[in-house]
Design an enzyme around this catalytic site. Structure first.
Site, mmCIF file in Angstrom:
data_model
loop_
_atom_site.group_PDB
_atom_site.id
_atom_site.type_symbol
_atom_site.label_atom_id
_atom_site.label_comp_id
_atom_site.label_asym_id
_atom_site.label_seq_id
_atom_site.Cartn_x
_atom_site.Cartn_y
_atom_site.Cartn_z
ATOM 1 N N ASP A 69 0.819 -1.166 -0.105
ATOM 2 C CA ASP A 69 0.095 0.120 0.071
ATOM 3 C C ASP A 69 0.667 1.237 0.040
ATOM 4 O OD1 ASP A 69 0.703 -0.806 2.630
ATOM 5 O OD2 ASP A 69 -1.286 -0.810 3.454
ATOM 6 N N GLU A 128 -5.669 3.644 3.665
ATOM 7 C CA GLU A 128 -6.106 4.270 5.167
ATOM 8 C C GLU A 128 -7.597 4.746 4.529
ATOM 9 O OE1 GLU A 128 -4.796 4.060 7.662
ATOM 10 O OE2 GLU A 128 -2.426 3.638 7.318
#
Ligand SMILES: CC(=O)N[C@@H](CCC[C@H](N)C(=O)O)C(=O)O
Length: 371
Positions: A69, A128
Site C-alpha cells: 500500500d 487508509e
C-alpha cells in the site's frame, strides 16, 4: 539492492506522503525506480494512482501476487528526523514507505533473475481510506493477471527487527468508518431551554456507544467503537447548533458489525427524539476482515525458518486492512514485520528501524520464489 539504497529509497518516500487516490508524486517516484530495473521480464501498468507490475516467470505454473500500500496519513510528523515529511500535515505513520521499499527491492531482485512462476506486484493506493484494494481487485488490469495466491506485509512497531509474525485465520478485524452529523438549534448559553444543544447530544452518543460494546456485543465476540474527533459549536457562551462525530467501528466478525450498526442507529433515533434534533449517519468506507489461509501460513513459516529469521504466532488485532478484500477472493496471508519503534502505528513519532528493510526484502523474495 544494497542496504544503503534501501534506506535512501525509504527516506525519499518518507518525505512525500500523500492521501488516498492523491498519490501522484509517489506514483511518479515508484515508476522512475521501476524504470531503472532490467525491463526484459516486466510489464508495467498504471491503475489510478497505483501500479501493477507483472514479472514473467521462466516456467510458470501459477501467478503469485504481492501487494504494497502506498498512501500516507493526515498527521503532522513530530519525529524530528532529518528526512521528515515535506508535505505539511501528512505523514507515513503507518509504515507504507517501508511497505513500498520492500516491494521495490523484491521486484528488482526478480527483474534481475526471473522466478519460475509469474509474479504480479500491486502498488495499491488509499489503504487508509477510502479503500483502494476492492476497486483494484475489480479492475480490468487485475482480471488480466489475477494471482492464484497473494500476500502482503505490515510493519509491527512492537516486534523486534528479525522477527515476523502471522497466524492462520483471522488476523485483522472488520472495520467501518463512522461519521455522525447532528443538527439542533443554537442560542444564548444562559437560555438552554430555548435551544437544542448538539454538544450535549453528541456527548450522550459518545458515552453511550460504549454500552453497545459492553452490553450488546457477545463478550466472546469483540467490538471497538472509537470516536477520534468531535467538532461542534462556535464559542464558549453560545449553545451549539451543530456537532459532528468522526470515528471507526471494529469487530471480530462480519455479523457483529451488522449488529453494532443496528444498535448505533437505535441510539441515534433515541437521541433524535430526546434532543428534538436531526442526526444523520454515514459509514464511509468499510473493510472486510483479513482472514489468512492456514496452508499458506504454514508454508510461510517454513520459508521464514529457512531464511534464519524468527517466526512468532500473532494474536488477532483490531486493526483493519482493505487487503482483506483481496484475501476474500484469493487465498493467501498477511504478516507482521518487526520494526521495533517505541511509538506505534498512526503516531506522529513512529520511527521504524531501517534494518528491518533487509529482513522484509529477503522474506518477500523467498516467499515470491517459493510459494
Ligand atoms: C493497518 C491500519 O492501521 N489500518 C487502518 C485502516 C483504516 C480503515 C478506515 N479508515 C477506518 O478507520 O475504519 C486502521 O485504522 O486500522
Amino acid at each position: 539492492m544494497k542496504e544503503d539504497q534501501l534506506i535512501k529509497i525509504r527516506r525519499e518516500l518518507h518525505q512525500i506522503p500523500e492521501l488516498g487516490f492523491k498519490e501522484f508524486e509517489t506514483q511518479k517516484y515508484l515508476l522512475n525506480i521501476i524504470d531503472s530495473f532490467p525491463q526484459d521480464y516486466l510489464t508495467v501498468e498504471k491503475w489510478e494512482t497505483g501500479i501493477f507490475v507483472k514479472v514473467k516467470g521462466n516456467d510458470p505454473e501459477k501467478t503469485v501476487g504481492y501487494r504494497a500500500d502506498i498512501d500516507g496519513l493526515p498527521l503532522e510528523e513530530s519525529t524530528g528526523l532529518t528526512f521528515s515529511s515535506k508535505h505539511k500535515g501528512r505523514m507515513h505513520a503507518c509504515g507504507h514507505d517501508f511497505h513500498m521499499t520492500v516491494a521495490l527491492a523484491a521486484l528488482e531482485n526478480l527483474a534481475q533473475d526471473p522466478p519460475k512462476n509469474n509474479i504480479v506486484f500491486m502498488f495499491q493506493p488509499a489503504e487508509e481510506g477510502p479503500g483502494g484494494a476492492e476497486p483494484m481487485l475489480q479492475s480490468n488490469a487485475m482480471q488480466r493477471c489475477k494471482p492464484d495466491v497473494i500476500f502482503a506485509l505490515h510493519i509491527a512497531p512492537d516486534l523486534p527487527v528479525g522477527t515476523v509474525s502471522s497466524r492462520a485465520g483471522l488476523l485483522f478485524a472488520n472495520t467501518s468508518e463512522l461519521f455522525i452529523d447532528l443538527k439542533g438549534k443554537g442560542g444564548h448559553a444562559a437560555y438552554p431551554h430555548q435551544t437544542k444543544d448538539m454538544v450535549v447530544a453528541a456527548s450522550f452518543l459518545v458515552t453511550n456507544f460504549q454500552q453497545i460494546v459492553s452490553r450488546r456485543v457477545d463478550p466472546l465476540d469483540s467490538a471497538v467503537i472509537t470516536v477520534g474527533k468531535i467538532t461542534g459549536g462556535t464559542v464558549q457562551n453560545i449553545i451549539a447548533e451543530d456537532a459532528r462525530l468522526e470515528g471507526t467501528i471494529r469487530t471480530m466478525s462480519p455479523q457483529a458489525m451488522i449488529e453494532v450498526k443496528k444498535e448505533i442507529e437505535k441510539m441515534v433515533k433515541g437521541a433524535e427524539i430526546s434532543n428534538d434534533c436531526s442526526i444523520s449517519i454515514d459509514y464511509g468506507s468499510n473493510y472486510y476482515q483479513v482472514e489468512n489461509d492456514a496452508d499458506y501460513v504454514q508454508a510461510f513459516t517454513e520459508i521464514v525458518s529457512q531464511t534464519g529469521y524468527i517466526y512468532e504466532e500473532a494474536a488477532p488485532a483490531m486493526t483493519g486492512e482493505d487487503f482483506g478484500y483481496m484475501l476474500k477472493e484469493i487465498p493467501g496471508f498477511m504478516f507482521w514485520l518487526g520494526v521495533n519503534s517505541e511509538a506505534g502505528l498512526h503516531h506522529s513519532k513512529l520511527n521504524p528501524d531501517e534494518k528491518a528493510l533487509e529482513v522484509g526484502k529477503s522474506i518477500v523474495v523467498e516467499g515470491l520464489r517459493k510459494l
